[in-house]
Motif scaffolding. Structure first.
Motif, short mmCIF file in Angstrom:
data_model
loop_
_atom_site.label_atom_id
_atom_site.label_comp_id
_atom_site.label_asym_id
_atom_site.label_seq_id
_atom_site.Cartn_x
_atom_site.Cartn_y
_atom_site.Cartn_z
N LYS A 110 24.51 -21.85 -14.54
CA LYS A 110 23.34 -21.25 -15.15
C LYS A 110 22.98 -22.00 -16.43
O LYS A 110 23.83 -22.64 -17.05
N VAL A 111 21.72 -21.91 -16.83
CA VAL A 111 21.27 -22.42 -18.12
C VAL A 111 20.69 -21.23 -18.88
O VAL A 111 19.73 -20.61 -18.42
N PRO A 153 19.23 -19.04 -13.51
CA PRO A 153 19.49 -20.08 -12.49
C PRO A 153 18.86 -21.41 -12.87
O PRO A 153 17.83 -21.45 -13.56
N MET A 154 19.48 -22.50 -12.44
CA MET A 154 18.96 -23.82 -12.75
C MET A 154 17.69 -24.10 -11.94
O MET A 154 17.72 -24.07 -10.71
N VAL A 155 16.61 -24.35 -12.64
CA VAL A 155 15.31 -24.55 -12.00
C VAL A 155 15.37 -25.69 -10.99
O VAL A 155 14.78 -25.62 -9.91
N ASN A 178 26.91 -32.92 -21.21
CA ASN A 178 26.56 -32.45 -19.86
C ASN A 178 26.68 -33.57 -18.83
O ASN A 178 25.94 -33.61 -17.86
N VAL A 179 27.62 -34.48 -19.08
CA VAL A 179 27.80 -35.63 -18.18
C VAL A 179 28.17 -35.16 -16.78
O VAL A 179 27.60 -35.62 -15.78
N PHE A 180 29.11 -34.23 -16.70
CA PHE A 180 29.54 -33.76 -15.38
C PHE A 180 28.39 -33.09 -14.63
O PHE A 180 28.16 -33.37 -13.45
N CYS A 228 33.30 -26.26 -10.71
CA CYS A 228 32.23 -26.94 -11.45
C CYS A 228 31.84 -26.15 -12.69
O CYS A 228 31.61 -26.74 -13.76
N PHE A 229 31.74 -24.84 -12.57
CA PHE A 229 31.41 -24.00 -13.72
C PHE A 229 32.43 -24.19 -14.84
O PHE A 229 32.08 -24.34 -16.01
N THR A 230 33.72 -24.19 -14.48
CA THR A 230 34.78 -24.33 -15.48
C THR A 230 34.70 -25.68 -16.18
O THR A 230 34.85 -25.76 -17.41
N ILE A 231 34.45 -26.75 -15.41
CA ILE A 231 34.35 -28.09 -16.01
C ILE A 231 33.12 -28.17 -16.92
O ILE A 231 33.19 -28.71 -18.04
N VAL A 232 31.99 -27.64 -16.47
CA VAL A 232 30.77 -27.64 -17.28
C VAL A 232 31.00 -26.91 -18.60
O VAL A 232 30.62 -27.39 -19.68
N GLN A 233 31.64 -25.75 -18.52
CA GLN A 233 31.91 -24.96 -19.73
C GLN A 233 32.86 -25.70 -20.66
O GLN A 233 32.68 -25.72 -21.88
N ALA A 234 33.90 -26.30 -20.08
CA ALA A 234 34.88 -27.02 -20.90
C ALA A 234 34.25 -28.22 -21.59
O ALA A 234 34.52 -28.49 -22.77
N GLU A 235 33.40 -28.94 -20.87
CA GLU A 235 32.75 -30.11 -21.46
C GLU A 235 31.79 -29.71 -22.58
O GLU A 235 31.74 -30.34 -23.65
N ALA A 236 31.03 -28.64 -22.35
CA ALA A 236 30.09 -28.17 -23.36
C ALA A 236 30.83 -27.73 -24.64
O ALA A 236 30.40 -28.00 -25.76
#
Length: 221
Positions: free
Chosen positions: A115-116, A120-122, A72-74, A58-66
């Motif tokens: 992370k944001v 950590p994500m609130v 931040n669809v994923f 998930c981290f890798t996909i979030v980073q790749a999308e950003a």
């Protein structure tokens, strides 16, 4: 050096799903990210080993999308699905304790990786605490799988959680102390694990070499 896709334990999926996930890791804008998030969550609820690895995917996909689209669809789809699973957590626990343990492992793994601004994500803080508080209830402390899960997650993310909400961590450890002191039917291994995690936090989320040798020689025995 980039991780190979094998590192993400996706080889257990069918070929079409493997291709979809491999594409999502490198070119997320070209695939259906809602479908991808559901595949990852569904597999995490069935496979505890995968649930421990899913945060990295998930981290890798979030980073790749950003990086690719500043989107931040994923992440949004993932959090929506996590909320749905969280809302029916007690029903899941009653129906399938193993799936419940997989869910806790997964949500803690996501908390650890996503992370944001390096924080950590609130949105995940209270749900993660709620899951751990459930694992600290008397019936769960007497269940080996739930007890193991609780201790593993506290080793992994306990320090991070305490930094964002010390009051809730105190409440959690009040439950653990009560369990250690007051639960007469607690199995000896559960009692040992509770003592270890109490000492782990008291030592600033670390164990001395002597304590580590003591606890882990006892566990192996």
């Amino acid at each position: 050096m980039e991780n190979s896709t094998d590192d993400y334990r996706i080889q257990s999926f069918d070929l079409d799903t493997q291709i979809l996930l491999k594409t999502a890791l490198k070119d997320p804008s070209s695939v259906n990210l809602d479908k991808v998030s559901n595949i990852i969550v569904d597999q995490s609820l069935k496979d505890r080993v995968f649930s421990r690895e899913a945060g990295r995917i998930c981290f890798t996909i979030v980073q790749a999308e950003a990086k690719q689209t500043n989107g931040n669809v994923f992440r949004r789809n993932l959090l929506t699905r996590l909320q749905q699973e969280f809302n029916k957590r007690e029903e899941t626990r009653q129906r399938s304790p193993r799936e419940w343990v997989c869910f806790v492992t997964f949500i803690c793994n996501i908390f650890d990786y996503l992370k944001v601004n390096n924080m950590p994500m609130v949105a995940l803080v209270h749900p993660v605490f709620d899951c751990l508080m459930r694992l600290a209830q008397p019936d769960a402390l007497e269940n080996e799988e739930e007890m193991d899960c609780l201790v593993l997650q506290l080793h992994r993310i306990g320090e991070q959680l305490e930094k964002v909400n010390c009051q809730r961590m105190n409440e959690l450890f009040f439950l653990l102390r009560d369990g250690f002191l007051l639960q007469e039917k607690l199995p000896s291994m559960a009692r040992l694990l509770l003592l270890e995690i109490l000492e782990f936090r008291a030592g600033g989320w670390t164990l001395s070499n002597t304590a580590h040798k003591y606890y882990y020689s006892e566990i192996q025995d």
